[in-house]
Design a protein around this motif. Sequence first.
Motif, PDB file in Angstrom:
ATOM      1  N   THR A  40       0.854  -1.187   0.000  1.00 13.93           N
ATOM      2  CA  THR A  40       0.000   0.000   0.000  1.00 13.93           C
ATOM      3  C   THR A  40       0.889   1.236   0.000  1.00 13.93           C
ATOM      4  OG1 THR A  40      -1.770  -1.096   1.222  1.00 13.93           O
ATOM      5  CG2 THR A  40      -1.750   1.302   1.285  1.00 13.93           C
ATOM      6  N   HIS A  41       0.557   2.199  -0.822  1.00 18.78           N
ATOM      7  CA  HIS A  41       1.264   3.483  -0.861  1.00 18.78           C
ATOM      8  C   HIS A  41       0.266   4.553  -0.445  1.00 18.78           C
ATOM      9  CE1 HIS A  41       3.515   6.661  -3.511  1.00 18.78           C
ATOM     10  NE2 HIS A  41       3.473   7.002  -2.243  1.00 18.78           N
ATOM     11  N   ALA A  53      -7.590  22.340   2.578  1.00 17.73           N
ATOM     12  CA  ALA A  53      -6.515  22.521   3.562  1.00 17.73           C
ATOM     13  C   ALA A  53      -5.493  21.402   3.448  1.00 17.73           C
ATOM     14  CB  ALA A  53      -7.093  22.563   4.967  1.00 17.73           C
ATOM     15  N   GLY A  54      -5.955  20.181   3.163  1.00 14.11           N
ATOM     16  CA  GLY A  54      -5.072  19.035   3.021  1.00 14.11           C
ATOM     17  C   GLY A  54      -5.598  18.085   1.964  1.00 14.11           C
ATOM     18  N   TRP A  55      -4.806  17.080   1.661  1.00 12.94           N
ATOM     19  CA  TRP A  55      -5.160  16.110   0.629  1.00 12.94           C
ATOM     20  C   TRP A  55      -4.604  14.759   1.053  1.00 12.94           C
ATOM     21  CZ3 TRP A  55      -1.470  13.630  -2.568  1.00 12.94           C
ATOM     22  CH2 TRP A  55      -1.983  12.947  -3.671  1.00 12.94           C
ATOM     23  N   VAL A  56      -5.396  13.687   0.893  1.00 13.16           N
ATOM     24  CA  VAL A  56      -4.950  12.322   1.182  1.00 13.16           C
ATOM     25  C   VAL A  56      -5.128  11.466  -0.068  1.00 13.16           C
ATOM     26  CG1 VAL A  56      -5.372  12.427   3.671  1.00 13.16           C
ATOM     27  CG2 VAL A  56      -7.204  11.697   2.175  1.00 13.16           C
ATOM     28  N   TRP A  57      -4.228  10.506  -0.248  1.00  7.23           N
ATOM     29  CA  TRP A  57      -4.231   9.645  -1.432  1.00  7.23           C
ATOM     30  C   TRP A  57      -3.778   8.256  -1.016  1.00  7.23           C
ATOM     31  CZ3 TRP A  57      -0.222   6.902  -3.705  1.00  7.23           C
ATOM     32  CH2 TRP A  57      -0.441   6.438  -5.010  1.00  7.23           C
ATOM     33  N   VAL A  58      -4.343   7.225  -1.630  1.00  7.67           N
ATOM     34  CA  VAL A  58      -3.929   5.853  -1.325  1.00  7.67           C
ATOM     35  C   VAL A  58      -3.960   4.998  -2.586  1.00  7.67           C
ATOM     36  CG1 VAL A  58      -6.258   5.120  -0.643  1.00  7.67           C
ATOM     37  CG2 VAL A  58      -4.285   3.868   0.233  1.00  7.67           C
ATOM     38  N   TYR A  59      -2.977   4.097  -2.692  1.00  2.00           N
ATOM     39  CA  TYR A  59      -2.930   3.069  -3.726  1.00  2.00           C
ATOM     40  C   TYR A  59      -3.146   1.735  -3.033  1.00  2.00           C
ATOM     41  CZ  TYR A  59      -1.038  -0.274  -7.070  1.00  2.00           C
ATOM     42  OH  TYR A  59      -0.875  -1.344  -7.909  1.00  2.00           O
ATOM     43  N   GLY A  60      -4.152   0.984  -3.460  1.00  3.65           N
ATOM     44  CA  GLY A  60      -4.486  -0.299  -2.838  1.00  3.65           C
ATOM     45  C   GLY A  60      -3.459  -1.367  -3.128  1.00  3.65           C
ATOM     46  N   SER A  61      -3.024  -2.034  -2.112  1.00  7.16           N
ATOM     47  CA  SER A  61      -1.967  -3.038  -2.193  1.00  7.16           C
ATOM     48  C   SER A  61      -2.275  -4.139  -3.208  1.00  7.16           C
ATOM     49  CB  SER A  61      -1.767  -3.683  -0.821  1.00  7.16           C
ATOM     50  OG  SER A  61      -0.809  -4.715  -0.895  1.00  7.16           O
ATOM     51  N   THR A  62      -1.246  -4.585  -3.891  1.00  8.02           N
ATOM     52  CA  THR A  62      -1.358  -5.742  -4.781  1.00  8.02           C
ATOM     53  C   THR A  62      -0.595  -6.931  -4.199  1.00  8.02           C
ATOM     54  OG1 THR A  62       0.528  -4.968  -6.077  1.00  8.02           O
ATOM     55  CG2 THR A  62      -1.673  -4.377  -6.877  1.00  8.02           C
ATOM     56  N   GLU A  63      -0.234  -6.844  -2.921  1.00 13.63           N
ATOM     57  CA  GLU A  63       0.445  -7.959  -2.256  1.00 13.63           C
ATOM     58  C   GLU A  63      -0.454  -9.190  -2.288  1.00 13.63           C
ATOM     59  OE1 GLU A  63       1.238  -8.594   2.257  1.00 13.63           O
ATOM     60  OE2 GLU A  63       2.950  -7.508   1.425  1.00 13.63           O
ATOM     61  N   SER A  64       0.145 -10.345  -2.387  1.00 14.56           N
ATOM     62  CA  SER A  64      -0.607 -11.588  -2.439  1.00 14.56           C
ATOM     63  C   SER A  64      -1.559 -11.701  -1.248  1.00 14.56           C
ATOM     64  CB  SER A  64       0.369 -12.774  -2.425  1.00 14.56           C
ATOM     65  OG  SER A  64      -0.346 -13.985  -2.430  1.00 14.56           O
ATOM     66  N   GLY A  65      -2.829 -11.936  -1.535  1.00 15.91           N
ATOM     67  CA  GLY A  65      -3.841 -12.085  -0.492  1.00 15.91           C
ATOM     68  C   GLY A  65      -4.504 -10.793  -0.051  1.00 15.91           C
ATOM     69  N   GLY A  88      -4.948  -2.576  -6.341  1.00 16.80           N
ATOM     70  CA  GLY A  88      -4.397  -2.031  -7.575  1.00 16.80           C
ATOM     71  C   GLY A  88      -5.042  -0.758  -8.080  1.00 16.80           C
ATOM     72  N   THR A  89      -5.900  -0.101  -7.287  1.00 16.99           N
ATOM     73  CA  THR A  89      -6.524   1.155  -7.711  1.00 16.99           C
ATOM     74  C   THR A  89      -6.117   2.272  -6.756  1.00 16.99           C
ATOM     75  OG1 THR A  89      -8.538   0.850  -6.391  1.00 16.99           O
ATOM     76  CG2 THR A  89      -8.523  -0.088  -8.619  1.00 16.99           C
ATOM     77  N   THR A  90      -6.467   3.504  -7.096  1.00 17.40           N
ATOM     78  CA  THR A  90      -6.156   4.647  -6.241  1.00 17.40           C
ATOM     79  C   THR A  90      -7.434   5.361  -5.834  1.00 17.40           C
ATOM     80  OG1 THR A  90      -5.925   6.208  -8.084  1.00 17.40           O
ATOM     81  CG2 THR A  90      -3.940   5.029  -7.398  1.00 17.40           C
ATOM     82  N   THR A 106      -2.976  -2.137   5.014  1.00 12.96           N
ATOM     83  CA  THR A 106      -3.300  -3.125   3.994  1.00 12.96           C
ATOM     84  C   THR A 106      -4.474  -3.961   4.486  1.00 12.96           C
ATOM     85  OG1 THR A 106      -1.020  -3.162   3.230  1.00 12.96           O
ATOM     86  CG2 THR A 106      -2.387  -5.023   2.607  1.00 12.96           C
ATOM     87  N   ASN A 107      -5.449  -4.172   3.603  1.00 12.14           N
ATOM     88  CA  ASN A 107      -6.664  -4.912   3.948  1.00 12.14           C
ATOM     89  C   ASN A 107      -6.592  -6.338   3.420  1.00 12.14           C
ATOM     90  OD1 ASN A 107      -7.675  -2.470   4.972  1.00 12.14           O
ATOM     91  ND2 ASN A 107      -8.564  -1.929   3.001  1.00 12.14           N
ATOM     92  N   PHE A 108      -7.095  -7.274   4.231  1.00 11.08           N
ATOM     93  CA  PHE A 108      -7.119  -8.696   3.887  1.00 11.08           C
ATOM     94  C   PHE A 108      -8.453  -9.289   4.312  1.00 11.08           C
ATOM     95  CE2 PHE A 108      -2.727  -7.667   5.034  1.00 11.08           C
ATOM     96  CZ  PHE A 108      -1.999  -8.218   4.007  1.00 11.08           C
ATOM     97  N   TYR A 109      -8.750 -10.471   3.817  1.00  3.56           N
ATOM     98  CA  TYR A 109      -9.786 -11.332   4.380  1.00  3.56           C
ATOM     99  C   TYR A 109      -9.062 -12.560   4.896  1.00  3.56           C
ATOM    100  CZ  TYR A 109     -14.073  -8.975   3.103  1.00  3.56           C
ATOM    101  OH  TYR A 109     -15.106  -8.087   3.045  1.00  3.56           O
ATOM    102  N   ILE A 110      -9.243 -12.862   6.168  1.00  4.00           N
ATOM    103  CA  ILE A 110      -8.622 -14.043   6.779  1.00  4.00           C
ATOM    104  C   ILE A 110      -9.735 -14.904   7.349  1.00  4.00           C
ATOM    105  CG2 ILE A 110      -7.044 -14.868   8.566  1.00  4.00           C
ATOM    106  CD1 ILE A 110      -5.454 -12.282   8.169  1.00  4.00           C
ATOM    107  N   ASP A 111      -9.847 -16.116   6.859  1.00  8.50           N
ATOM    108  CA  ASP A 111     -10.911 -17.044   7.263  1.00  8.50           C
ATOM    109  C   ASP A 111     -12.293 -16.411   7.110  1.00  8.50           C
ATOM    110  OD1 ASP A 111      -9.067 -19.025   7.881  1.00  8.50           O
ATOM    111  OD2 ASP A 111      -8.877 -18.371   9.967  1.00  8.50           O
ATOM    112  N   GLY A 112     -12.462 -15.627   6.046  1.00 10.85           N
ATOM    113  CA  GLY A 112     -13.754 -15.016   5.754  1.00 10.85           C
ATOM    114  C   GLY A 112     -14.052 -13.739   6.506  1.00 10.85           C
TER     115      GLY A 112
END
Length: 125
Positions: A40-41, A53-65, A88-90, A106-112
């Motif tokens: 994640t960036h 006043a401010g700005w926030v930006w995120v790139y969604g992780s492409t890490e496995s899982g 993989g999106t921003t 970074t967001n995951f699903y673990i055991d549902g």
Amino acid sequence: MLSKRTAKRATFVAASAAFAAVLVTQPAFAAQADAYYHGTHAAVDNNPGSGSAGWVWVYGSTESGATGGAIKYELWDGTSGQLDANRGTTNSAGTGSDIKRFQACTNFYIDGFPFQSCGSWITFG
């Protein structure tokens, strides 16, 4: 007494070290700061030039899982928020106050079940 060759090398090394310090050191008033965590960036800007006043930006992780990423942030006015991006999106948003601190997650699903893992907070001021 140093030879000319040794003196030139010493001067080059000293100049290179000074130049590297300038490149690595980020002043307190720098506009944008970045954080990375498991693919994640996340980035913030307290002087975006967009009228916010401010700005926030995120790139969604492409890490496995990973299902994506997020940026968590706190503002100087006491409010906080989170901005998510799918894998993989921003995503970006303006804020009503300067950013006080933020972290990349970074967001995951673990055991549902949804699970979020976050890096360290980066604090301003």
